[in-house]
Scaffold this active site. Structure first.
Site, mmCIF file in Angstrom:
data_model
loop_
_atom_site.group_PDB
_atom_site.id
_atom_site.type_symbol
_atom_site.label_atom_id
_atom_site.label_comp_id
_atom_site.label_asym_id
_atom_site.label_seq_id
_atom_site.Cartn_x
_atom_site.Cartn_y
_atom_site.Cartn_z
ATOM 1 N N SER A 168 -2.927 8.215 -0.210
ATOM 2 C CA SER A 168 -2.297 8.685 -1.445
ATOM 3 C C SER A 168 -2.990 7.991 -2.596
ATOM 4 C CB SER A 168 -0.803 8.322 -1.445
ATOM 5 O OG SER A 168 -0.219 8.488 -2.722
ATOM 6 N N TYR A 184 6.332 2.601 0.411
ATOM 7 C CA TYR A 184 5.313 3.640 0.319
ATOM 8 C C TYR A 184 4.044 3.087 -0.308
ATOM 9 C CZ TYR A 184 3.301 8.279 -0.427
ATOM 10 O OH TYR A 184 2.483 9.379 -0.398
ATOM 11 N N LYS A 196 0.578 2.689 1.891
ATOM 12 C CA LYS A 196 -0.559 3.522 1.508
ATOM 13 C C LYS A 196 -1.766 2.664 1.125
ATOM 14 C CE LYS A 196 1.179 7.531 2.391
ATOM 15 N NZ LYS A 196 0.642 8.340 3.499
#
Length: 271
Positions: A134, A147, A151
Site C-alpha cells: 500500500s 495497517y 504494510k
C-alpha cells in the site's frame, strides 16, 4: 516477465484487486488459481476460466494446501501474487490478538509463501513474487497503526526478497496504491466512528479513487517491465521523496492533515 503461459496464484481473489488481477492475468494468457477464505472465490474463478482454492492462506497449513492444490491444477507455479490483506483495528488495537491477526495476514503470509516457493524457483532460476502492500507502506496510514506497520513490513520484506534473490532469477514487484474502490475502502468511508471516516478520507482526498481493474493493469505492466514498485498513483513517489527530504517537516504536515480530517469528520457527525 512474459505473462503468457505463466502459472499464477492470486490470494484474496474473491473480489477487489485480487479478482481484477485474476481476470487481467487470464486475459493475457496466464493459467490462474484464485485463492480466498471466502467460498465465493470459486464462482469468481469459474467466471474467468481459472482454478480456485478456498482456505486460510495466512497460515502455514493453508499455504501448503494452496501450493499443493495449485501444482495439481496448473502443473507448477511460476508467480505468486500475495494480495490478501486486512485493515485491522482502529488506533493501536485493543489486545495482542488484533496485532497477531493483522501480522499473520499482511506479513507472515508473504514470508511463509516465499519460504515455500524459493527452493524450486532458485533451483530453476526463475519465479515471480508480487506483494500487494500500500502507499501506507511507503508513507503511513492515519487511524490504523496495525495497517500502517504491517504494510511497511510488507514493503520491507519485498525489498529484502529482491535484493537477496534477484540475482538467482526471482523477480519481485511491490504494489503500493492509494485509494482503490474496494469493500475495504467503502467500509471505512461509511464507518460510524469519525476516526475511521477520517482515516478513509485521508486516502480518498489524497488522489483519485481507482477501479481494481486499473490497479491490476498497473501491476502487470510493472511485472512485464521487471520493475519493483508498481504505483497506480504516480504522485505517491513524489510524496515519498518529500518525506525523505525533510522527515520532521513531513511529520508536522501529517499531524496537521490528521487534525483537519478529524475536525471535518466530527463536523459531519454533528450535522
Amino acid at each position: 516477465m512474459d505473462i503468457r503461459g505463466t502459472r499464477a496464484i492470486v490470494t484474496g481473489g474473491a473480489g477487489g484487486i485480487g479478482s481484477a488481477l485474476g481476470a487481467a492475468l487470464a486475459q493475457r494468457g496466464a493459467h490462474v488459481v484464485l485463492a480466498d477464505i471466502d467460498p465465493g472465490v470459486a464462482a469468481v474463478a469459474e467466471g474467468i476460466g481459472a482454478g480456485s482454492f478456498t482456505g486460510d492462506t495466512a497460515t502455514s497449513e493453508g499455504i501448503a494446501a494452496l501450493l499443493d492444490s495449485a501444482r495439481e491444477q496448473l502443473g507448477g507455479i511460476d508467480a505468486y501474487f500475495a494480495n490478501a490483506g486486512i485493515m485491522g483495528p482502529r488506533g493501536i488495537g485493543e489486545d495482542e490478538a488484533d496485532w497477531d491477526r493483522i501480522f499473520e495476514t499482511n506479513v507472515r503470509a508473504h514470508i511463509r509463501a516465499a519460504k515455500a516457493l524459493l527452493p524450486e524457483w532458485t533451483e530453476r532460476g526463475s519465479g515471480c513474487f508480487v506483494t500487494t502492500a500500500s502507499a501506507a507502506g511507503l508513507l503511513t496510514q492515519l487511524g490504523q497503526a496495525g495497517y500502517s506497520v504491517t504494510k511497511h513490513a510488507a514493503v520491507g520484506f519485498a525489498e529484502w526478497l529482491s535484493i537477496t534473490y534477484g540475482d538467482a532469477g526471482v523477480q519481485v514487484t511491490c504494489l503500493c496504491p492509494m485509494a482503490v474502490d474496494t469493500a475495504m475502502l467503502q467500509a471505512g468511508a461509511q464507518a460510524a466512528d469519525p476516526v475511521d471516516r477520517a482515516a478513509a478520507a485521508a486516502v480518498t482526498s489524497a488522489g483519485a479513487v481507482l477501479a481494481p481493474a486499473e490497479v491490476a493493469e498497473c501491476v502487470l505492466a510493472a511485472v512485464e517491465a521487471g520493475q519493483f514498485l508498481a504505483l497506480p498513483h504516480p504522485e505517491v513517489l513524489e510524496m515519498y521523496r518529500m518525506k525523505g527530504s525533510d522527515y520532521d517537516r513531513w511529520l508536522r504536515g501529517m499531524r496537521r492533515y490528521q487534525r483537519q480530517l478529524l475536525t471535518a469528520a466530527q463536523a459531519g457527525e454533528r450535522g
